[in-house]
Design a protein around this motif. Structure first.
Motif, mmCIF file in Angstrom:
data_model
loop_
_atom_site.group_PDB
_atom_site.id
_atom_site.type_symbol
_atom_site.label_atom_id
_atom_site.label_comp_id
_atom_site.label_asym_id
_atom_site.label_seq_id
_atom_site.Cartn_x
_atom_site.Cartn_y
_atom_site.Cartn_z
ATOM 1 N N VAL A 134 39.339 2.141 2.638
ATOM 2 C CA VAL A 134 40.212 1.475 1.667
ATOM 3 C C VAL A 134 41.677 1.578 2.095
ATOM 4 O O VAL A 134 42.156 2.659 2.445
ATOM 5 N N SER A 135 42.372 0.465 2.035
ATOM 6 C CA SER A 135 43.790 0.446 2.381
ATOM 7 C C SER A 135 44.607 1.088 1.268
ATOM 8 O O SER A 135 44.160 1.182 0.128
ATOM 9 N N PRO A 136 45.824 1.483 1.588
ATOM 10 C CA PRO A 136 46.775 1.853 0.529
ATOM 11 C C PRO A 136 47.183 0.566 -0.198
ATOM 12 O O PRO A 136 46.856 -0.533 0.253
ATOM 13 N N PRO A 137 47.914 0.663 -1.295
ATOM 14 C CA PRO A 137 48.414 -0.552 -1.949
ATOM 15 C C PRO A 137 49.299 -1.350 -0.992
ATOM 16 O O PRO A 137 50.156 -0.790 -0.312
ATOM 17 N N LEU A 138 49.077 -2.654 -0.950
ATOM 18 C CA LEU A 138 49.819 -3.558 -0.071
ATOM 19 C C LEU A 138 50.560 -4.569 -0.935
ATOM 20 O O LEU A 138 49.929 -5.312 -1.696
ATOM 21 N N GLN A 139 51.874 -4.608 -0.833
ATOM 22 C CA GLN A 139 52.669 -5.572 -1.593
ATOM 23 C C GLN A 139 52.793 -6.852 -0.784
ATOM 24 O O GLN A 139 53.415 -6.865 0.292
ATOM 25 N N VAL A 140 52.215 -7.928 -1.304
ATOM 26 C CA VAL A 140 52.239 -9.214 -0.618
ATOM 27 C C VAL A 140 53.506 -9.960 -1.043
ATOM 28 O O VAL A 140 53.811 -10.060 -2.230
ATOM 29 N N ALA A 141 54.236 -10.466 -0.075
ATOM 30 C CA ALA A 141 55.479 -11.184 -0.348
ATOM 31 C C ALA A 141 55.197 -12.481 -1.112
ATOM 32 O O ALA A 141 54.218 -13.179 -0.832
ATOM 33 N N SER A 142 56.039 -12.785 -2.064
ATOM 34 C CA SER A 142 55.908 -14.015 -2.856
ATOM 35 C C SER A 142 56.050 -15.234 -1.963
ATOM 36 O O SER A 142 56.884 -15.266 -1.060
ATOM 37 N N GLY A 143 55.219 -16.230 -2.241
ATOM 38 C CA GLY A 143 55.296 -17.492 -1.517
ATOM 39 C C GLY A 143 54.800 -17.440 -0.092
ATOM 40 O O GLY A 143 54.923 -18.413 0.636
ATOM 41 N N LYS A 144 54.241 -16.326 0.320
ATOM 42 C CA LYS A 144 53.748 -16.174 1.697
ATOM 43 C C LYS A 144 52.219 -16.198 1.716
ATOM 44 O O LYS A 144 51.565 -15.878 0.734
ATOM 45 N N SER A 145 51.677 -16.534 2.842
ATOM 46 C CA SER A 145 50.242 -16.542 3.039
ATOM 47 C C SER A 145 49.799 -15.168 3.545
ATOM 48 O O SER A 145 50.252 -14.724 4.597
ATOM 49 N N PHE A 146 48.944 -14.497 2.784
ATOM 50 C CA PHE A 146 48.457 -13.168 3.141
ATOM 51 C C PHE A 146 47.365 -13.300 4.199
ATOM 52 O O PHE A 146 46.373 -13.998 3.997
ATOM 53 N N VAL A 147 47.560 -12.629 5.329
ATOM 54 C CA VAL A 147 46.631 -12.726 6.458
ATOM 55 C C VAL A 147 46.150 -11.325 6.830
ATOM 56 O O VAL A 147 46.949 -10.394 6.942
ATOM 57 N N ILE A 148 44.839 -11.208 7.030
ATOM 58 C CA ILE A 148 44.221 -9.974 7.534
ATOM 59 C C ILE A 148 43.711 -10.284 8.932
ATOM 60 O O ILE A 148 42.976 -11.258 9.130
ATOM 61 N N LYS A 149 44.128 -9.463 9.912
ATOM 62 C CA LYS A 149 43.686 -9.663 11.297
ATOM 63 C C LYS A 149 43.086 -8.365 11.827
ATOM 64 O O LYS A 149 43.604 -7.280 11.536
ATOM 65 N N PHE A 150 42.030 -8.485 12.606
ATOM 66 C CA PHE A 150 41.435 -7.316 13.256
ATOM 67 C C PHE A 150 40.461 -7.777 14.326
ATOM 68 O O PHE A 150 40.037 -8.934 14.358
ATOM 69 N N ASP A 151 40.146 -6.849 15.209
ATOM 70 C CA ASP A 151 39.069 -7.034 16.179
ATOM 71 C C ASP A 151 37.931 -6.147 15.699
ATOM 72 O O ASP A 151 38.160 -5.051 15.186
ATOM 73 N N HIS A 152 36.707 -6.615 15.855
ATOM 74 C CA HIS A 152 35.588 -5.778 15.417
ATOM 75 C C HIS A 152 34.329 -6.066 16.220
ATOM 76 O O HIS A 152 34.209 -7.084 16.889
ATOM 77 N N ARG A 153 33.435 -5.108 16.106
ATOM 78 C CA ARG A 153 32.073 -5.290 16.596
ATOM 79 C C ARG A 153 31.179 -4.536 15.628
ATOM 80 O O ARG A 153 31.589 -3.550 15.005
ATOM 81 N N PHE A 154 29.968 -5.042 15.459
ATOM 82 C CA PHE A 154 29.046 -4.395 14.537
ATOM 83 C C PHE A 154 27.611 -4.631 14.957
ATOM 84 O O PHE A 154 27.291 -5.612 15.632
ATOM 85 N N LYS A 155 26.779 -3.704 14.564
ATOM 86 C CA LYS A 155 25.340 -3.809 14.758
ATOM 87 C C LYS A 155 24.693 -3.031 13.617
ATOM 88 O O LYS A 155 24.867 -1.822 13.503
ATOM 89 N N PHE A 156 23.981 -3.776 12.751
ATOM 90 C CA PHE A 156 23.320 -3.196 11.589
ATOM 91 C C PHE A 156 21.810 -3.396 11.686
ATOM 92 O O PHE A 156 21.345 -4.340 12.327
ATOM 93 N N GLU A 157 21.090 -2.526 10.995
ATOM 94 C CA GLU A 157 19.626 -2.585 11.011
ATOM 95 C C GLU A 157 19.134 -3.943 10.518
ATOM 96 O O GLU A 157 19.510 -4.409 9.438
ATOM 97 N N ALA A 158 18.286 -4.564 11.330
ATOM 98 C CA ALA A 158 17.648 -5.841 11.007
ATOM 99 C C ALA A 158 16.318 -5.875 11.745
ATOM 100 O O ALA A 158 16.118 -5.129 12.711
ATOM 101 N N ALA A 159 15.405 -6.716 11.311
ATOM 102 C CA ALA A 159 14.095 -6.798 11.969
ATOM 103 C C ALA A 159 13.486 -8.174 11.761
ATOM 104 O O ALA A 159 13.761 -8.848 10.771
#
Length: 168
Positions: free
Chosen positions: A28-53
């Motif tokens: 969980v992130s800390p509280p994030l204050q988003v600037a008024s009139g701006k577009s909130f963007v989340i960016k990250f690189d990731h990889r994942f592997k979850f149980e499936a069959a």
């Protein structure tokens, strides 16, 4: 279940394990204050592997992960898909005790596995002027696990005040 792990020295990333027992864990992130009139963007690189069959009814997803946003300091959460499609790959099965059962989620493995994929989620300006929290949530079932979810280079655009500190 969530740890800060070294990927390639000296780089570190957040890693949430696909645990081999029922679990519902969040980064969980800390509280994030988003600037008024701006577009909130989340960016990250990731990889994942979850149980499936592969089962008689097709590919079954036992474990997986979602991204959620809170506008009330964690009192309630909305799936980020409310704002932007995060690229979920399927629905988690409801037959094995996963707390995220029935939800669309990141399941199986990412398209470039074992390499990472870049994600850019432009959530628009609806969150402008609000204080939000973002959480990366993994749900697992009662059986086997797998690699899990690794998140690196996490960044937010359009914050009016910088944020530090994460809760796992």
């Amino acid at each position: 279940i969530w740890t800060r792990a070294e990927t390639v020295a000296p780089n570190h990333a957040w890693r949430g394990v696909d645990y081999g027992a029922p679990s519902d864990t969040q980064l969980v992130s800390p509280p994030l204050q988003v600037a008024s009139g701006k577009s909130f963007v989340i960016k990250f690189d990731h990889r994942f592997k979850f149980e499936a069959a592969d089962e008689e009814e097709g590919r079954v997803f036992y474990d997986g992960a979602v991204i959620e946003i809170s506008e009330d300091n964690g009192g309630s959460w909305k799936d980020v898909a409310t704002y932007k499609d995060p690229g979920y790959g399927g629905k988690i099965t409801d037959v094995s005790g996963n707390p995220l059962a029935g939800k669309m989620a990141m399941v199986d493995d990412n398209p470039s596995w074992p390499k990472t994929d870049a994600v850019r989620l432009d959530l628009g300006s609806k969150l402008g002027g609000k204080t939000v929290k973002v959480r990366f949530r993994i749900g697992t079932d009662q059986a086997a696990g797998d690699f899990g979810w690794e998140i690196d280079n996490l960044a937010f655009e359009a914050l009016s005040v910088g944020a530090i500190g994460w809760v796992a």
